[in-house]
Design a protein around this motif. Structure first.
Motif, PDB file in Angstrom:
ATOM      1  N   GLY A 178      -8.985 -50.690  -0.483  1.00  0.00           N
ATOM      2  CA  GLY A 178      -9.844 -51.759  -0.966  1.00  0.00           C
ATOM      3  C   GLY A 178     -10.191 -51.672  -2.433  1.00  0.00           C
ATOM      4  N   GLN A 179      -9.397 -50.952  -3.203  1.00  0.00           N
ATOM      5  CA  GLN A 179      -9.722 -50.759  -4.613  1.00  0.00           C
ATOM      6  C   GLN A 179      -8.888 -51.609  -5.561  1.00  0.00           C
ATOM      7  OE1 GLN A 179      -9.113 -46.551  -4.904  1.00  0.00           O
ATOM      8  NE2 GLN A 179     -11.151 -46.070  -4.142  1.00  0.00           N
ATOM      9  N   CYS A 180      -7.777 -52.186  -5.094  1.00  0.00           N
ATOM     10  CA  CYS A 180      -6.889 -52.877  -6.037  1.00  0.00           C
ATOM     11  C   CYS A 180      -6.864 -54.389  -5.869  1.00  0.00           C
ATOM     12  CB  CYS A 180      -5.474 -52.324  -5.939  1.00  0.00           C
ATOM     13  SG  CYS A 180      -4.578 -52.794  -4.436  1.00  0.00           S
ATOM     14  N   GLY A 181      -7.173 -54.910  -4.691  1.00  0.00           N
ATOM     15  CA  GLY A 181      -7.199 -56.351  -4.466  1.00  0.00           C
ATOM     16  C   GLY A 181      -5.865 -56.986  -4.155  1.00  0.00           C
ATOM     17  N   ALA A 182      -4.781 -56.217  -4.103  1.00  0.00           N
ATOM     18  CA  ALA A 182      -3.468 -56.802  -3.820  1.00  0.00           C
ATOM     19  C   ALA A 182      -3.401 -57.436  -2.427  1.00  0.00           C
ATOM     20  CB  ALA A 182      -2.375 -55.743  -3.966  1.00  0.00           C
ATOM     21  N   CYS A 183      -4.269 -57.010  -1.537  1.00  0.00           N
ATOM     22  CA  CYS A 183      -4.269 -57.499  -0.158  1.00  0.00           C
ATOM     23  C   CYS A 183      -5.262 -58.632   0.074  1.00  0.00           C
ATOM     24  CB  CYS A 183      -4.599 -56.350   0.788  1.00  0.00           C
ATOM     25  SG  CYS A 183      -6.305 -55.750   0.593  1.00  0.00           S
ATOM     26  N   THR A 184      -5.856 -59.183  -0.986  1.00  0.00           N
ATOM     27  CA  THR A 184      -6.901 -60.193  -0.837  1.00  0.00           C
ATOM     28  C   THR A 184      -6.383 -61.429  -0.114  1.00  0.00           C
ATOM     29  OG1 THR A 184      -7.942 -59.437  -2.882  1.00  0.00           O
ATOM     30  CG2 THR A 184      -8.617 -61.590  -2.045  1.00  0.00           C
ATOM     31  N   VAL A 185      -7.128 -61.839   0.904  1.00  0.00           N
ATOM     32  CA  VAL A 185      -6.914 -63.094   1.622  1.00  0.00           C
ATOM     33  C   VAL A 185      -8.279 -63.763   1.741  1.00  0.00           C
ATOM     34  CG1 VAL A 185      -4.921 -62.198   2.917  1.00  0.00           C
ATOM     35  CG2 VAL A 185      -7.209 -62.099   3.937  1.00  0.00           C
ATOM     36  N   MET A 186      -8.293 -64.963   2.278  1.00  0.00           N
ATOM     37  CA  MET A 186      -9.565 -65.651   2.494  1.00  0.00           C
ATOM     38  C   MET A 186      -9.825 -65.766   3.994  1.00  0.00           C
ATOM     39  SD  MET A 186      -9.410 -68.530  -0.484  1.00  0.00           S
ATOM     40  CE  MET A 186      -7.820 -69.127   0.022  1.00  0.00           C
ATOM     41  N   VAL A 187     -11.040 -65.448   4.370  1.00  0.00           N
ATOM     42  CA  VAL A 187     -11.483 -65.600   5.761  1.00  0.00           C
ATOM     43  C   VAL A 187     -12.694 -66.525   5.733  1.00  0.00           C
ATOM     44  CG1 VAL A 187     -12.403 -64.425   7.793  1.00  0.00           C
ATOM     45  CG2 VAL A 187     -10.591 -63.340   6.449  1.00  0.00           C
ATOM     46  N   ASN A 188     -12.540 -67.656   6.383  1.00  0.00           N
ATOM     47  CA  ASN A 188     -13.582 -68.689   6.381  1.00  0.00           C
ATOM     48  C   ASN A 188     -13.999 -69.053   4.956  1.00  0.00           C
ATOM     49  OD1 ASN A 188     -13.540 -68.661   9.207  1.00  0.00           O
ATOM     50  ND2 ASN A 188     -15.052 -67.017   9.269  1.00  0.00           N
ATOM     51  N   GLY A 189     -13.003 -69.098   4.053  1.00  0.00           N
ATOM     52  CA  GLY A 189     -13.237 -69.504   2.684  1.00  0.00           C
ATOM     53  C   GLY A 189     -13.724 -68.417   1.751  1.00  0.00           C
ATOM     54  N   ARG A 190     -13.984 -67.235   2.274  1.00  0.00           N
ATOM     55  CA  ARG A 190     -14.476 -66.131   1.436  1.00  0.00           C
ATOM     56  C   ARG A 190     -13.380 -65.090   1.282  1.00  0.00           C
ATOM     57  NH1 ARG A 190     -20.450 -64.589   2.456  1.00  0.00           N
ATOM     58  NH2 ARG A 190     -19.995 -63.568   0.486  1.00  0.00           N
ATOM     59  N   ARG A 191     -13.293 -64.513   0.114  1.00  0.00           N
ATOM     60  CA  ARG A 191     -12.239 -63.531  -0.157  1.00  0.00           C
ATOM     61  C   ARG A 191     -12.622 -62.168   0.404  1.00  0.00           C
ATOM     62  NH1 ARG A 191     -13.118 -62.713  -6.636  1.00  0.00           N
ATOM     63  NH2 ARG A 191     -15.316 -63.257  -6.643  1.00  0.00           N
ATOM     64  N   ILE A 192     -11.637 -61.523   0.985  1.00  0.00           N
ATOM     65  CA  ILE A 192     -11.842 -60.180   1.516  1.00  0.00           C
ATOM     66  C   ILE A 192     -10.594 -59.340   1.243  1.00  0.00           C
ATOM     67  CG2 ILE A 192     -13.353 -61.008   3.385  1.00  0.00           C
ATOM     68  CD1 ILE A 192     -11.008 -60.241   5.313  1.00  0.00           C
ATOM     69  N   ASN A 193     -10.778 -58.031   1.259  1.00  0.00           N
ATOM     70  CA  ASN A 193      -9.642 -57.109   1.205  1.00  0.00           C
ATOM     71  C   ASN A 193      -9.165 -56.912   2.633  1.00  0.00           C
ATOM     72  OD1 ASN A 193      -9.821 -56.717  -1.585  1.00  0.00           O
ATOM     73  ND2 ASN A 193     -11.344 -55.121  -1.348  1.00  0.00           N
ATOM     74  N   SER A 194      -7.993 -57.429   2.933  1.00  0.00           N
ATOM     75  CA  SER A 194      -7.507 -57.393   4.316  1.00  0.00           C
ATOM     76  C   SER A 194      -7.138 -55.993   4.783  1.00  0.00           C
ATOM     77  CB  SER A 194      -6.324 -58.347   4.487  1.00  0.00           C
ATOM     78  OG  SER A 194      -5.239 -57.987   3.663  1.00  0.00           O
ATOM     79  N   CYS A 195      -7.014 -55.039   3.867  1.00  0.00           N
ATOM     80  CA  CYS A 195      -6.716 -53.664   4.269  1.00  0.00           C
ATOM     81  C   CYS A 195      -7.947 -52.965   4.830  1.00  0.00           C
ATOM     82  CB  CYS A 195      -6.133 -52.860   3.110  1.00  0.00           C
ATOM     83  SG  CYS A 195      -7.315 -52.430   1.811  1.00  0.00           S
ATOM     84  N   LEU A 196      -9.140 -53.539   4.600  1.00  0.00           N
ATOM     85  CA  LEU A 196     -10.385 -52.879   5.008  1.00  0.00           C
ATOM     86  C   LEU A 196     -11.013 -53.469   6.266  1.00  0.00           C
ATOM     87  CD1 LEU A 196     -12.220 -52.318   1.612  1.00  0.00           C
ATOM     88  CD2 LEU A 196     -10.870 -50.690   2.947  1.00  0.00           C
ATOM     89  N   THR A 197     -10.348 -54.398   6.904  1.00  0.00           N
ATOM     90  CA  THR A 197     -10.923 -55.033   8.084  1.00  0.00           C
ATOM     91  C   THR A 197      -9.912 -55.010   9.225  1.00  0.00           C
ATOM     92  OG1 THR A 197     -12.103 -57.002   8.847  1.00  0.00           O
ATOM     93  CG2 THR A 197     -10.215 -57.371   7.424  1.00  0.00           C
ATOM     94  N   LEU A 198     -10.413 -54.921  10.419  1.00  0.00           N
ATOM     95  CA  LEU A 198      -9.541 -54.880  11.591  1.00  0.00           C
ATOM     96  C   LEU A 198      -9.161 -56.294  12.013  1.00  0.00           C
ATOM     97  CD1 LEU A 198     -11.445 -52.123  13.582  1.00  0.00           C
ATOM     98  CD2 LEU A 198      -9.390 -51.861  12.155  1.00  0.00           C
TER      99      LEU A 198
END
Length: 170
Positions: free
Chosen positions: A42-62
């Motif tokens: 979760g340190q680089c942001g390369a995995c950023t996606v949007m969940v319900n319109g908000r950006r998240i690091n997808s590597c940090l969530t199940l």
């Protein structure tokens, strides 16, 4: 565990280990390889996606935590023959070089522009009562969680600011 994910407007049935990250579900099980595994912390942001319109690091969530959520990846923002405004601006302003971080940058910027429109302040917002502007400082602060190893930051910031100005005029 069996569950469904709504990704880019399509529902997908999955049967995955509960420890599978959203990033791994997207890449390894749904074939959506736009989101990248950069640091897996979760340190680089390369995995950023949007969940319900908000950006998240997808590597940090199940993945299984997002049943019923609306997930948008870079593949859901535009296609090669129909780029989103931010994708076009990144091309126009050379906001990429190797392209590895670009999907995360664009997903993050898309959600970030919505944050500005909603009037959400950042750490550098001077006046909490005024409309937030997409200044160089605001954009740089808000995008600080997305790293670019090629140092394309000037082009990235210019692209985002161009789209912010276009949206403000619309």
């Amino acid at each position: 565990m069996q569950f469904q994910l709504d990704v880019n407007g399509e529902r997908h049935a999955l049967d995955l280990d509960t420890r599978t990250s959203l990033l791994d579900a997207l890449r390894d099980h749904l074939g959506l390889t736009g989101s990248k595994k950069g640091c897996d912390h979760g340190q680089c942001g390369a995995c950023t996606v949007m969940v319900n319109g908000r950006r998240i690091n997808s590597c940090l969530t199940l993945a299984c935590m997002h049943e019923g959520d609306e997930i948008t990846t870079i593949e859901g923002l535009g296609r090669p023959d129909d780029l989103s405004p931010l994708q076009r601006a990144f091309v126009e302003h050379d906001g990429y070089q190797c392209g590895y971080c670009t999907p995360g940058q664009i997903c993050s910027a898309t959600a970030m522009l919505d944050e500005i429109k909603a009037g959400w302040p950042s750490n550098v917002t001077g006046d909490l009562e005024a409309q937030v502007e997409a200044s160089i400082e605001e954009v740089s602060e808000r995008m600080s969680g997305n790293l670019c190893r090629c140092s394309c930051y000037p082009g990235i910031v210019d692209a985002i600011r161009q789209v912010a100005k276009e949206e403000a005029r619309a």
